[in-house]
Design an enzyme around this catalytic site. Structure first.
Site, mmCIF file in Angstrom:
data_model
loop_
_atom_site.group_PDB
_atom_site.id
_atom_site.type_symbol
_atom_site.label_atom_id
_atom_site.label_comp_id
_atom_site.label_asym_id
_atom_site.label_seq_id
_atom_site.Cartn_x
_atom_site.Cartn_y
_atom_site.Cartn_z
ATOM 1 N N LYS A 286 0.834 -1.201 0.000
ATOM 2 C CA LYS A 286 0.000 0.000 0.000
ATOM 3 C C LYS A 286 0.868 1.250 0.000
ATOM 4 C CE LYS A 286 -3.822 -2.412 0.431
ATOM 5 N NZ LYS A 286 -3.391 -3.515 -0.413
ATOM 6 N N ASP A 287 0.236 2.358 -0.398
ATOM 7 C CA ASP A 287 0.874 3.672 -0.449
ATOM 8 C C ASP A 287 1.625 4.033 0.817
ATOM 9 O OD1 ASP A 287 0.634 4.939 -2.814
ATOM 10 O OD2 ASP A 287 -1.134 6.102 -2.307
ATOM 11 N N LYS A 288 2.654 4.843 0.657
ATOM 12 C CA LYS A 288 3.292 5.442 1.827
ATOM 13 C C LYS A 288 2.512 6.680 2.271
ATOM 14 C CE LYS A 288 7.175 7.944 3.642
ATOM 15 N NZ LYS A 288 8.436 8.623 3.405
#
Length: 654
Positions: A286-288
């Site tokens: 998942k995104d940072k």
């Protein structure tokens, strides 16, 4: 998923989101005021997001906790301390980057007029909830720990976490990880009671898997002696005999994280649990720069130990614990549900309604986003093309040669040395961070020699090597889809491809009316796919011929680099699309509540009816391997490339 951040400083271990917000408050207000003037078309987007390619644009990098080599710790410190330079020089350097048209992203499907908006002004403006293979959306809504049917003496008490001193923990960790020559660690029992000794035994075994304990008398004093039960193997395999038979071997839990990517999070959890990261499993990264919620599984770690981490860790919360007999597998998810805020929007209500209706009813072109192709003047697809051409000197040159654009200072010096001397040892000396691709290739050249580039390149981890050829496939696919949309529009035509189960078949003249554009797929080039029967099939061949490749021979003499190909839908129609326009005055105020807010009983934000700014709150669900950036691009009608965004924001950057 990864984030490329245009204008916010990512602080290491921020204590709260407001600390991050305050650090950039002046910048944000300027960009909000000036974004309308920096773009001739009156459109602006601030950030692109998705997929796991690391960005060179983050001002600092959140801490990754290494477990083995001190060299890795040194590398982290160097990466964190290196400065990217002032914004003006950064903007100038990014003039050498890619634009969307460079990688075949040229078409839109909707007819509305674009408008401007700021994405990820705060990382909490972008929330991702994983959708499991059963269609259930992951939410953090329960901190309770499950109780076993049978009594489990291994579950640690609260005292377990405090009975050992920091010095004891340090010595035990070094013993556990075999970092010194000691074969045991002795812990003196200060207040000698059976209960106290039991707690210390339990603390060592619970917190340091792989260690066993015994009690010894030394000079009239009681000591707990910790030692390795089974050498190095014990570290990877926590004591099997201590786990209740009725309990599933894997503890599944929901991980809520803020401003960290999934691998960073796993490394931090591993450090605090004193285990290796490979005992964790998950369905997707998942995104940072976002708030993300996803399911994680870990082998033979109790829910109680995991729940204790909620008191120790910043930017993480763990909950919804359960025991199961299976780990998680990459790709098992159905997709992700996104909640996105675009702040300071300029579109009229009619423009917004038209854009969002189009996104819901038609969708967006399923392009591979800009993150797939790298951020520097040498795109990853060029290296992939050279690998497929078996042109290994070109591969070496593209990775190591000097390049304009935004790069760390030590990389620039390394490249200059390579161009001057072609000496791997000399170039490597200029490169304190050895784990980067350049460092790995140089070490390979040092080991195997300049005449064996294939073996030298093989030192780079397999996933990194395959990333290059997958980037080339994506580059071809993007270009071909743009041609397909330009040639035939948004309708199925004879010669298109569609899937029957997992098999691709051509759409015939007689049954073309049974299909829509949403049924059409196009191939990523490979030896196990078929191509459209119309003009676009020929266009594939022409593009590969121009790149000195044979579309009928995509097998490589090195098996890893043989491309089997795959099929990808050309239009994605998001599910569960909802939107709302809200007014606000303070850019620091969150515009919706998160799972954690709800658990902590925080009220919904109170927003003015006629604030200075307007924001578009949007929600949608996407299948795996699709780019939320491309959906947002379709709404705003904006080029999402870093090059374009830095040029649009030059006024603010200066």
């Amino acid at each position: 998923m990864e984030t490329v951040e245009m204008n916010s400083v990512s602080l290491k271990r921020p204590h709260s989101e407001d600390d991050v917000a305050n650090a950039d408050e002046i910048k944000r207000r300027k960009i909000s005021e000036k974004s309308k003037t920096g773009n001739d078309s009156g459109q602006s987007i601030e950030t692109v997001t998705e997929q796991p390619d690391k960005s060179l644009l983050e001002d600092t990098k959140n801490e990754i906790i290494p477990h083995e080599e001190s060299e890795e710790q040194e590398d982290e410190e160097l990466e964190d301390s290196d400065e990217d330079g002032d914004p003006e020089s950064f903007a100038d350097m990014m003039k050498h980057g890619l634009t969307e048209s460079d990688v075949g992203i040229t078409k839109f499907v909707s007819s509305h007029k674009g408008f401007s908006g700021i994405l990820k002004e705060r990382y909490s403006d972008f929330v991702v909830h994983e959708i499991g293979k059963d269609g259930r959306v992951s939410h953090l809504d329960d901190f309770s720990v499950p109780v076993d049917d049978e009594v489990n003496f291994e579950d640690p008490s609260e005292e377990t976490f405090t009975v050992l001193s920091d010095e004891d923990k340090q010595r035990l960790e070094e013993l556990q990880l075999l970092k010194n020559k000691e074969t045991s660690v002795a812990i003196e029992v200060i207040e000698d009671t059976k209960e106290k000794r039991t707690v210390i035994h339990q603390a060592v075994k619970s917190l340091f898997p792989g260690l066993e304990t015994k009690t010894e008398d030394r000079d009239g004093k009681k000591y707990i002696i910790a030692y390795h039960a089974a050498g190095k193997k014990a570290l990877a395999n926590p004591r099997k005999h201590s786990w209740p038979k009725s309990r599933g071997s894997y503890c599944h839990f929901v991980l809520y994280k803020e401003n960290k990517d999934t691998m960073d999070a796993i490394n931090v959890l591993s450090k605090f649990l004193r285990v290796k990261p490979n005992i964790f499993s998950y369905m997707g990264t998942k995104d940072k720069r976002a708030i993300t919620v996803q399911e994680i599984a870990v082998l033979r770690i109790t829910a109680q130990r995991l729940a204790h981490l909620n008191k120790c860790l910043m930017n993480f919360k763990l909950g919804n614990f359960s025991y199961k007999n299976h780990p998680l597998k990459l790709g098992e998810l159905q997709g992700n549900h996104f909640t996105v805020v675009l702040r300071n929007i300029t579109g009229t209500d009619d423009q917004i309604e038209q854009a969002m209706h189009s996104l819901r009813e038609i969708g967006f072109i399923n392009y591979y986003g800009m993150q797939r192709f790298g951020t520097t003047a040498v795109p990853t697809y060029q290296i992939g093309r050279a690998i497929l051409q078996n042109n290994w000197n070109e591969v070496m040159d593209l990775i190591l040669k000097p390049r304009p654009g935004a790069e760390k200072g030590y990389l620039v010096k390394c490249r200059e040395e390579w161009a001057k001397t072609k000496d791997p040892a000399a170039a490597l000396k200029k490169l304190p961070v050895k784990r980067c691709v350049e460092g790995q290739l140089l070490r390979g050249l040092l080991k195997y020699g300049m005449k064996n580039i294939i073996s030298a390149f093989g030192i780079i981890p397999r996933n990194n090597r395959l990333m290059y050829i997958h980037s080339y496939q994506s580059y071809v696919w993007n270009n071909m889809v743009s041609k397909r949309i330009e040639e035939y529009g948004l309708r199925a035509v004879p010669g298109d491809l569609t899937l029957k189960g997992a098999t691709a078949v051509h759409i015939e003249e007689g049954d073309v009316d049974n299909y829509t554009i949403h049924d059409v797929v196009m191939p990523l080039p490979g030896f196990d796919v078929i191509y459209p029967k119309h003009k676009i099939g020929e266009a594939y061949k022409e593009m590969l011929v121009a790149d000195n490749l044979d579309i009928n021979n995509m097998r490589h003499k090195i098996r890893d680099y043989s491309l089997s190909g795959a099929y990808r839908k050309i239009i994605i129609r998001p599910q569960n699309v909802r939107w709302e326009v809200v007014a606000y005055d303070d850019p620091r105020i969150p515009l919706f509540t998160t799972d954690l807010d709800k658990l902590e009983g925080k009220p919904l934000p109170v927003l003015p009816t006629d604030g200075k700014f307007r924001a578009l709150k949007m929600e949608f669900s996407l299948p795996p391997s699709t780019y939320a950036t491309m959906a947002i691009r379709e709404v705003l009608k904006m080029d999402t490339s870093i090059k374009n965004q830095t040029q649009l924001n030059t006024t603010w950057l200066r």
